[in-house]
Write a protein that holds these residues in place. Structure first.
Motif, short mmCIF file in Angstrom:
data_model
loop_
_atom_site.label_atom_id
_atom_site.label_comp_id
_atom_site.label_asym_id
_atom_site.label_seq_id
_atom_site.Cartn_x
_atom_site.Cartn_y
_atom_site.Cartn_z
N MET A 1 0.92 -1.17 -0.11
CA MET A 1 -0.15 0.21 0.01
C MET A 1 0.89 1.40 0.01
N LYS A 2 0.60 2.48 -0.77
CA LYS A 2 1.36 3.44 -1.00
C LYS A 2 1.38 4.23 0.40
N GLU A 3 2.21 5.07 0.63
CA GLU A 3 2.40 5.81 1.88
C GLU A 3 1.56 6.91 1.53
N ILE A 4 1.25 7.62 2.64
CA ILE A 4 0.38 8.62 2.45
C ILE A 4 0.95 9.90 3.49
N THR A 5 0.89 10.99 3.29
CA THR A 5 1.55 12.18 3.78
C THR A 5 0.86 12.37 5.17
N ILE A 6 1.37 13.01 6.11
CA ILE A 6 0.70 13.72 7.25
C ILE A 6 -0.59 14.29 7.07
N GLN A 7 -0.62 15.27 6.10
CA GLN A 7 -1.88 15.90 5.71
C GLN A 7 -3.12 14.94 5.35
N GLN A 8 -2.54 14.07 4.34
CA GLN A 8 -3.60 13.22 3.68
C GLN A 8 -4.10 12.28 4.88
N ASN A 9 -3.19 11.94 5.93
CA ASN A 9 -3.53 11.16 6.84
C ASN A 9 -4.79 11.87 7.67
N LYS A 10 -4.38 13.10 7.95
CA LYS A 10 -5.12 13.84 8.79
C LYS A 10 -6.96 13.95 8.15
N VAL A 11 -6.71 14.07 6.81
CA VAL A 11 -8.07 14.27 6.21
C VAL A 11 -8.94 12.62 6.20
N LEU A 12 -8.07 11.63 6.01
CA LEU A 12 -8.52 10.17 6.30
C LEU A 12 -9.00 9.98 7.51
N ASP A 13 -8.45 10.45 8.74
CA ASP A 13 -8.80 10.43 10.07
C ASP A 13 -10.11 11.40 10.07
N CYS A 14 -9.92 12.41 9.64
CA CYS A 14 -11.20 13.24 9.70
C CYS A 14 -12.54 12.55 9.00
N ILE A 15 -12.28 11.99 7.97
CA ILE A 15 -13.13 11.19 7.44
C ILE A 15 -13.96 9.99 8.20
N GLN A 16 -13.13 9.20 8.70
CA GLN A 16 -13.42 8.46 9.48
C GLN A 16 -14.16 8.74 10.94
N GLU A 17 -13.90 9.66 11.48
CA GLU A 17 -14.35 10.38 12.48
C GLU A 17 -15.63 10.96 12.13
N TYR A 18 -15.90 11.61 11.03
CA TYR A 18 -17.06 11.92 10.57
C TYR A 18 -18.14 11.00 10.42
N ILE A 19 -17.94 9.77 9.96
CA ILE A 19 -18.50 8.78 9.70
C ILE A 19 -19.09 8.12 10.80
N ASN A 20 -18.13 8.07 11.74
CA ASN A 20 -18.30 7.44 13.01
C ASN A 20 -19.39 8.29 13.88
N LYS A 21 -19.25 9.64 13.77
CA LYS A 21 -20.07 10.50 14.57
C LYS A 21 -21.55 10.81 13.79
N THR A 22 -21.55 10.81 12.60
CA THR A 22 -22.95 11.18 11.83
C THR A 22 -23.67 10.07 11.03
N GLY A 23 -22.69 9.00 10.85
CA GLY A 23 -23.30 7.87 10.03
C GLY A 23 -23.21 8.02 8.58
N PHE A 24 -22.70 9.37 7.95
CA PHE A 24 -22.42 9.52 6.63
C PHE A 24 -21.19 10.21 6.38
N PRO A 25 -20.70 10.21 5.08
CA PRO A 25 -19.13 10.73 4.80
C PRO A 25 -19.63 12.21 5.07
#
Lengths: 203, 203
Positions: free
Chosen positions: A1-25
């Motif tokens: 799997m390709k590496e991702i940058t710190i910022q991209q990881n922040k975005v990924l975490d943000c998406i995960q968190e948002y879905i967990n919280k609201t149920g939709f992306p």
DNA sequence: AATAGTACTGAATATTTATACAGTATATTA
DNA sequence: TAATATACTGTATAAATATTCAGTACTATT
């Protein structure tokens, strides 16, 4: 799997968190709000990078069309339980899978790959009893004192790991009735399947 | 929970299926397509009915703002972890909840109510170590040999249960460094919170 | 020196989408 | 009998949203 940058990881975490919280992306704007971007295009470019690297998929045209890609493991139907047989390596082949357990991938803090059903009492003093399920993370990142799943010439065992020298590895049981296993890498092959990062007991 | 009609149930199933398949909720139009409606308002009215009855929530203004409400058990946000303090009873009061763990209610075969974080090593030989999480089922249906969570005059403890006579209960540790606790019901009050039906270790 | 990737701002826009309004029809309840 | 809920069609529209284009700036790779 390709590496991702710190910022991209922040975005990924943000998406995960948002879905967990609201149920939709989230929308691009939602991501901007969370991460302090001022232009929706900031989110857009990060999303496209994550898509290109295989971490998310984006449904074209649809609103909130982001979905997280489960990579590494496909444990949508639960994590497999693999029987620890005295001889033979634990593989993810379906004939070795007792059943599956449904739990979050990060159930034990860090991600893991499968459960191993323990045979014997060689790790009794570490609180690992017969029939317990060890959560195994497939990794070569092992430190002294880690509980590892090791394969020595078709024999699979769970033990404490201790590297004594570049050529010598000691596998230590947590039970005085069992002996240490010393592995000289010059004449014996050893393969570390991974390490234990958690445990489940059903009784 | 209020009853829903056949059509409303179809819509609910449709939403579930759509989320499972795509990772995000459907639009009104998506539901129409799936169920053969010709007007987005058909979906809208069903959604509002489902919202009113508590089966979904709809984020106003947001696109695809539908999220399914988990009902059935009150462990939607996971099972609480309660710290086992030396004195005082474990209660489900929020101040005692460390965090929550998300797992199926029948994770350990039988249903359970909460997790208890273990202090001390009095059950070491039963493979219960410090900081382990015991899955506790609140029940009075205790048999000899069960691992029980018992409260004796504000002191909470985890031990093997053994009834010696109608008036005498013995609580046995699984560690030779600890002594048995004998409880004479004629002069001491004991309350059995429940029994352990499983265990989780995070490490 | 050129190319590609990262990391943003800022603005414009076509499309997607929720949502309201106007109807029709049936069944159930008070 | 009136009121309410269900179950739709059909139309319209404001708001939400993805997405493109034009820039700027930095870094790493070839």
């Amino acid at each position: 799997m390709k590496e991702i940058t710190i910022q991209q990881n922040k975005v990924l975490d943000c998406i995960q968190e948002y879905i967990n919280k609201t149920g939709f992306p989230p929308t691009r704007a939602d991501i901007c709000r969370k991460l302090g971007f001022k232009s929706p295009n900031s989110a857009e470019t990060h999303l496209r990078a994550l898509e290109k690297k295989g971490y998310i998929t984006i449904e074209s045209g649809a609103s909130r069309g982001i979905s997280l890609v489960n990579h590494g493991n496909d444990h949508d139907n639960g994590f497999p339980i693999i029987g620890l047989v005295a001889a033979g390596s634990p593989t993810l082949a379906s004939e070795n899978i007792e059943k599956t357990v449904n739990c979050p991938a990060n159930f034990f803090g860090s991600n893991f790959d499968y459960f191993l059903r323990v045979r014997g009492l060689s790790m009794k003093d570490a609180g690992i009893m017969e029939d317990d399920l060890i959560a195994v993370k497939k990794t070569q990142d092992i430190k002294n004192g880690d509980i590892v799943i090791a394969r020595i010439e078709d024999e699979v065992t769970v033990k404490y790991f201790e590297r004594k020298s570049p050529e010598l590895i000691k596998l230590k049981p947590a039970n005085k009735d069992f002996n240490d296993i010393e592995v000289d890498l010059r004449n014996t092959e050893i393969f570390i399947e991974g390490k234990s990062i958690g445990l489940i007991r059903e009784n």
